[in-house]
Design a protein around this motif. Structure first.
Motif, PDB file in Angstrom:
ATOM      1  N   PRO A  55       0.796  -1.236   0.000  1.00 48.78           N
ATOM      2  CA  PRO A  55       0.000   0.000   0.000  1.00 48.78           C
ATOM      3  C   PRO A  55       0.827   1.284   0.000  1.00 48.78           C
ATOM      4  O   PRO A  55       0.483   2.248  -0.681  1.00 48.78           O
ATOM      5  CB  PRO A  55      -0.834  -0.101   1.282  1.00 48.78           C
ATOM      6  CG  PRO A  55      -0.868  -1.549   1.612  1.00 48.78           C
ATOM      7  CD  PRO A  55       0.420  -2.121   1.109  1.00 48.78           C
ATOM      8  N   SER A  56       1.921   1.309   0.755  1.00 57.28           N
ATOM      9  CA  SER A  56       2.702   2.547   0.873  1.00 57.28           C
ATOM     10  C   SER A  56       3.761   2.688  -0.217  1.00 57.28           C
ATOM     11  O   SER A  56       4.322   3.765  -0.405  1.00 57.28           O
ATOM     12  CB  SER A  56       3.371   2.615   2.243  1.00 57.28           C
ATOM     13  OG  SER A  56       4.234   1.507   2.407  1.00 57.28           O
ATOM     14  N   GLY A  57       4.068   1.604  -0.927  1.00 52.79           N
ATOM     15  CA  GLY A  57       5.109   1.645  -1.947  1.00 52.79           C
ATOM     16  C   GLY A  57       6.485   1.842  -1.340  1.00 52.79           C
ATOM     17  O   GLY A  57       6.670   1.781  -0.126  1.00 52.79           O
ATOM     18  N   ARG A 111      -2.951   0.342  -5.483  1.00 49.11           N
ATOM     19  CA  ARG A 111      -4.050   1.225  -5.104  1.00 49.11           C
ATOM     20  C   ARG A 111      -5.087   0.478  -4.283  1.00 49.11           C
ATOM     21  O   ARG A 111      -5.538   0.966  -3.262  1.00 49.11           O
ATOM     22  CB  ARG A 111      -4.684   1.804  -6.366  1.00 49.11           C
ATOM     23  CG  ARG A 111      -5.611   2.942  -6.137  1.00 49.11           C
ATOM     24  CD  ARG A 111      -5.965   3.611  -7.437  1.00 49.11           C
ATOM     25  NE  ARG A 111      -6.430   2.645  -8.416  1.00 49.11           N
ATOM     26  CZ  ARG A 111      -7.586   2.707  -9.027  1.00 49.11           C
ATOM     27  NH1 ARG A 111      -8.395   3.686  -8.788  1.00 49.11           N
ATOM     28  NH2 ARG A 111      -7.923   1.794  -9.903  1.00 49.11           N
ATOM     29  N   ILE A 112      -5.487  -0.709  -4.735  1.00 44.39           N
ATOM     30  CA  ILE A 112      -6.569  -1.437  -4.070  1.00 44.39           C
ATOM     31  C   ILE A 112      -6.119  -2.818  -3.614  1.00 44.39           C
ATOM     32  O   ILE A 112      -6.276  -3.185  -2.459  1.00 44.39           O
ATOM     33  CB  ILE A 112      -7.790  -1.570  -5.007  1.00 44.39           C
ATOM     34  CG1 ILE A 112      -8.319  -0.181  -5.367  1.00 44.39           C
ATOM     35  CG2 ILE A 112      -8.881  -2.410  -4.364  1.00 44.39           C
ATOM     36  CD1 ILE A 112      -9.358  -0.173  -6.444  1.00 44.39           C
ATOM     37  N   THR A 113      -5.560  -3.606  -4.515  1.00 49.23           N
ATOM     38  CA  THR A 113      -5.239  -4.996  -4.228  1.00 49.23           C
ATOM     39  C   THR A 113      -3.762  -5.269  -4.469  1.00 49.23           C
ATOM     40  O   THR A 113      -3.196  -4.808  -5.454  1.00 49.23           O
ATOM     41  CB  THR A 113      -6.062  -5.924  -5.156  1.00 49.23           C
ATOM     42  OG1 THR A 113      -7.434  -5.579  -5.048  1.00 49.23           O
ATOM     43  CG2 THR A 113      -5.866  -7.374  -4.785  1.00 49.23           C
ATOM     44  N   GLN A 114      -3.174  -6.045  -3.571  1.00 51.58           N
ATOM     45  CA  GLN A 114      -1.774  -6.439  -3.723  1.00 51.58           C
ATOM     46  C   GLN A 114      -1.615  -7.228  -5.024  1.00 51.58           C
ATOM     47  O   GLN A 114      -2.452  -8.058  -5.368  1.00 51.58           O
ATOM     48  CB  GLN A 114      -1.344  -7.288  -2.540  1.00 51.58           C
ATOM     49  CG  GLN A 114       0.124  -7.611  -2.529  1.00 51.58           C
ATOM     50  CD  GLN A 114       0.517  -8.354  -1.265  1.00 51.58           C
ATOM     51  OE1 GLN A 114      -0.242  -9.153  -0.754  1.00 51.58           O
ATOM     52  NE2 GLN A 114       1.707  -8.087  -0.773  1.00 51.58           N
ATOM     53  N   THR A 115      -0.546  -6.922  -5.744  1.00 52.95           N
ATOM     54  CA  THR A 115      -0.309  -7.539  -7.044  1.00 52.95           C
ATOM     55  C   THR A 115       1.121  -8.048  -7.129  1.00 52.95           C
ATOM     56  O   THR A 115       2.043  -7.397  -6.655  1.00 52.95           O
ATOM     57  CB  THR A 115      -0.509  -6.491  -8.171  1.00 52.95           C
ATOM     58  OG1 THR A 115      -1.785  -5.894  -8.031  1.00 52.95           O
ATOM     59  CG2 THR A 115      -0.408  -7.118  -9.533  1.00 52.95           C
ATOM     60  N   LYS A 116       1.300  -9.201  -7.757  1.00 54.44           N
ATOM     61  CA  LYS A 116       2.640  -9.693  -8.045  1.00 54.44           C
ATOM     62  C   LYS A 116       3.120  -8.972  -9.302  1.00 54.44           C
ATOM     63  O   LYS A 116       2.412  -8.907 -10.304  1.00 54.44           O
ATOM     64  CB  LYS A 116       2.640 -11.201  -8.260  1.00 54.44           C
ATOM     65  CG  LYS A 116       4.021 -11.749  -8.494  1.00 54.44           C
ATOM     66  CD  LYS A 116       4.029 -13.250  -8.641  1.00 54.44           C
ATOM     67  CE  LYS A 116       5.472 -13.667  -8.907  1.00 54.44           C
ATOM     68  NZ  LYS A 116       5.627 -15.078  -9.104  1.00 54.44           N
ATOM     69  N   VAL A 117       4.342  -8.427  -9.224  1.00 47.32           N
ATOM     70  CA  VAL A 117       4.888  -7.623 -10.309  1.00 47.32           C
ATOM     71  C   VAL A 117       6.217  -8.214 -10.763  1.00 47.32           C
ATOM     72  O   VAL A 117       7.032  -8.634  -9.940  1.00 47.32           O
ATOM     73  CB  VAL A 117       5.105  -6.155  -9.851  1.00 47.32           C
ATOM     74  CG1 VAL A 117       5.778  -5.334 -10.929  1.00 47.32           C
ATOM     75  CG2 VAL A 117       3.791  -5.527  -9.420  1.00 47.32           C
ATOM     76  N   LYS A 118       6.416  -8.216 -12.070  1.00 49.65           N
ATOM     77  CA  LYS A 118       7.728  -8.501 -12.646  1.00 49.65           C
ATOM     78  C   LYS A 118       8.057  -7.299 -13.517  1.00 49.65           C
ATOM     79  O   LYS A 118       7.256  -6.894 -14.359  1.00 49.65           O
ATOM     80  CB  LYS A 118       7.737  -9.783 -13.474  1.00 49.65           C
ATOM     81  CG  LYS A 118       9.125 -10.125 -14.008  1.00 49.65           C
ATOM     82  CD  LYS A 118       9.157 -11.486 -14.680  1.00 49.65           C
ATOM     83  CE  LYS A 118      10.574 -11.840 -15.110  1.00 49.65           C
ATOM     84  NZ  LYS A 118      10.632 -13.159 -15.770  1.00 49.65           N
TER      85      LYS A 118
END
Length: 129
Positions: A55-57, A111-118
């Motif tokens: 959420p906070s980045g 912004r809303i939901t945690q996402t796995k990122v590559k």
């Protein structure tokens, strides 16, 4: 900070001598198959990262001119000036963000939901004069 479609990266070839090399690496889909880590291909360095957005980045600073390309997932990326936010963009696959050396930015944020990122981050070498 510059944000555009990855399909338009060729429009920015004249911004830096290494831009064509980055386009070639992406056209060959090399970073998509790489594990997280740092790589050099044809003299161009890049880092592949995998993480879960929060959420906070994470507040960061560009070390050199950088191009961020999301390979999977999505995240918020914002340009920071001290404590204030200058620009926010929702990064998704198919976009790239170019940051100049020394720019402060927040990324790895959702912004809303945690996402796995590559993501792949190319660091542009200083041009040879």
């Amino acid at each position: 900070m510059l944000v555009d479609l990855l399909d338009n990266l060729e429009w920015y070839r004249t911004l830096h001598p290494a831009m064509q090399g980055i386009i070639t690496i992406m056209d060959r889909s090399i970073p998509y198959n790489d594990e997280p880590g740092t790589y050099t291909v044809d003299g161009i360095s890049y880092q592949v990262m995998e993480y879960e957005s929060v959420p906070s980045g994470v507040l960061d600073q560009a070390e050199g001119n950088q191009i961020h390309i999301l390979l999977e997932g999505e995240e918020l990326l914002s340009l920071q000036r001290g404590a204030s936010v200058e620009v926010v963009t929702q990064c998704t696959t198919g976009l790239f963000v170019m940051l100049r050396n020394g720019e402060s930015f927040r990324h790895k944020q959702h912004r809303i939901t945690q996402t796995k990122v590559k993501k792949v981050v190319f660091t542009l070498p200083d041009p040879v004069s």
